[in-house]
Design a protein around this motif. Structure first.
Motif, short mmCIF file in Angstrom:
data_model
loop_
_atom_site.label_atom_id
_atom_site.label_comp_id
_atom_site.label_asym_id
_atom_site.label_seq_id
_atom_site.Cartn_x
_atom_site.Cartn_y
_atom_site.Cartn_z
N LYS A 1 71.67 68.00 13.46
CA LYS A 1 72.09 67.52 12.14
C LYS A 1 71.00 66.72 11.44
CE LYS A 1 76.77 68.31 12.24
NZ LYS A 1 76.57 69.57 12.95
N THR A 2 69.97 66.37 12.21
CA THR A 2 68.90 65.52 11.68
C THR A 2 67.54 66.11 12.04
OG1 THR A 2 70.32 63.59 11.95
CG2 THR A 2 67.96 63.17 11.66
N LEU A 3 66.66 66.08 11.06
CA LEU A 3 65.30 66.57 11.27
C LEU A 3 64.35 65.37 11.23
CD1 LEU A 3 63.47 69.04 11.53
CD2 LEU A 3 63.63 69.36 9.07
N VAL A 4 63.57 65.21 12.29
CA VAL A 4 62.58 64.13 12.33
C VAL A 4 61.26 64.67 11.78
CG1 VAL A 4 61.31 62.53 13.83
CG2 VAL A 4 63.71 63.08 14.32
N LEU A 5 60.73 64.00 10.79
CA LEU A 5 59.52 64.48 10.12
C LEU A 5 58.36 63.54 10.42
CD1 LEU A 5 61.19 64.99 6.66
CD2 LEU A 5 60.60 66.81 8.23
N LYS A 6 57.34 64.10 11.03
CA LYS A 6 56.12 63.33 11.25
C LYS A 6 55.06 63.89 10.32
CE LYS A 6 56.61 61.69 15.95
NZ LYS A 6 57.59 62.41 16.78
N PRO A 7 54.76 63.19 9.24
CA PRO A 7 53.79 63.73 8.27
C PRO A 7 52.43 64.06 8.90
CG PRO A 7 54.86 61.76 7.40
CD PRO A 7 55.28 61.89 8.83
N ALA A 8 52.10 63.39 10.01
CA ALA A 8 50.82 63.66 10.66
C ALA A 8 50.81 64.96 11.44
CB ALA A 8 50.47 62.51 11.61
#
Ligand code: MG
Length: 331
Positions: free
Chosen positions: A225-232
């Protein structure tokens, strides 16, 4: 022609970092990019060999040969965001929407009551606990943590356990405890069927395992249900489009990287907050406590779970960027 420079650094963790890494010194590089129109921007490049990344020197060598790794691609993408603001003399953090961050517990066996008390009084309400080394102890600790504190908990296994270990972890939690686990992140290795089955036990979030998801094969709402976004580490535009398509919540986090990486994550989180005020949950950008302080981290002014400011233009650190020694990357 674009010009590139790098400057290597070391970070010293206070403790082990979840099930992923021990407490030994880690290496990364700051990256400086100059575009043909003369604008210059800065970013971080911080590989996690434990997650399959090549060491920092390889990323630099590939760039010399004209090849871009995903980490270098993201570094350049972020440096460009920095350069745009820097050339206008603007700060990335002036007048931005407030983004709340979780408190990260990398090694709960070394986490004291005193630290917890401090974190709570500083205003943290969401705690992310790294797990995946000993599921029974972790299940018991988290059950007790939730009973004793009215806080929201996130658990990250970095896909280091298997299905039956996950069931054992869950067996330590009653309904009241489960209700306060916001999500479990990367419980086991990505597998659509297995994730679908365990998504019935607790809500799931996906982080590093997202790399393995074949996006064109996902036609129905996914089991997370959740997406973890690491811009790096991730193509942000693609990932955000996926989150929108399936109505997923989003969490921006640092890559547990250098303060320059932390600053970029904070900037990207606030950019998303402008567009998706409700879709963006508490983020995980303030990971500075993972490592011993350095002159960059001392420039990041925080107020509990919030960033207050990083002075300067772009993502800040102007004087430090001017002072450190840069090695050109000749192509
Ligand atoms: Mg994670």
């Amino acid at each position: 022609m674009m010009k590139f420079w790098y400057s290597k650094y070391e970070l010293t963790p206070w403790n082990s970092i979840g099930a992923v890494a021990g407490p030994s010194i880690r290496e990364g590089a700051l990256v400086k990019v100059e575009w043909p129109n003369g604008v210059t921007g800065y970013s971080d490049l911080y590989p996690w060999p434990e997650l399959g990344d090549e060491p920092v020197d390889s990323h630099i060598e590939y760039l010399q040969k004209g090849r871009l790794t995903i980490l270098m691609e993201q570094s350049i993408w972020l440096a460009k965001k920095d350069a745009q603001l820097r050339s206008l003399g603007k700060s990335a953090f002036a007048g931005i929407p407030k983004v709340k961050n979780h408190y990260l517990i990398n090694d709960f066996t070394k986490f004291s009551d005193e630290q917890l008390k401090e974190a709570k009084s500083a205003g943290f309400t969401t705690f992310k606990i790294k797990a995946g080394r000993a599921v029974d102890e972790e299940g018991k600790y988290i059950a007790k943590f939730i009973k004793q504190n009215s806080l929201l908990v996130r658990v990250d296994f970095n896909a280091k356990i298997d299905f039956s270990e996950y069931e054992r972890f869950i067996s330590h939690l009653g309904p009241a405890e489960k209700a306060r686990i916001e999500y479990v992140e990367d419980p086991i290795e990505w597998d659509l069927e297995a994730w679908t089955e365990i998504s019935e036990m607790l809500p799931l979030a996906i982080d590093q395992e997202f790399d393995k998801v074949k996006l064109d094969q996902i036609t129905e709402p996914p089991p997370f249900k959740t997406l973890v976004l690491k811009p790096a580490r991730i193509d942000m535009e693609k990932a955000v489009a996926f989150a929108e398509k399936f109505d997923l919540k989003m969490v921006v986090t640092s890559s547990l990287d250098h303060p320059v990486g932390v600053a970029h994550a904070l900037f990207q989180a606030s950019e998303l907050k402008k567009v998706f005020p409700n879709r963006l949950l508490d983020c995980g950008c303030l990971s500075l406590r993972t490592y011993k302080p350095n002159e960059f981290s001392s420039q990041i002014q925080t107020a509990g779970p919030f960033l207050k400011d990083i002075r300067g233009t772009g993502i800040g650190f102007d004087a430090l960027f001017d002072r450190i020694e840069w090695t050109p990357i000749n192509r």
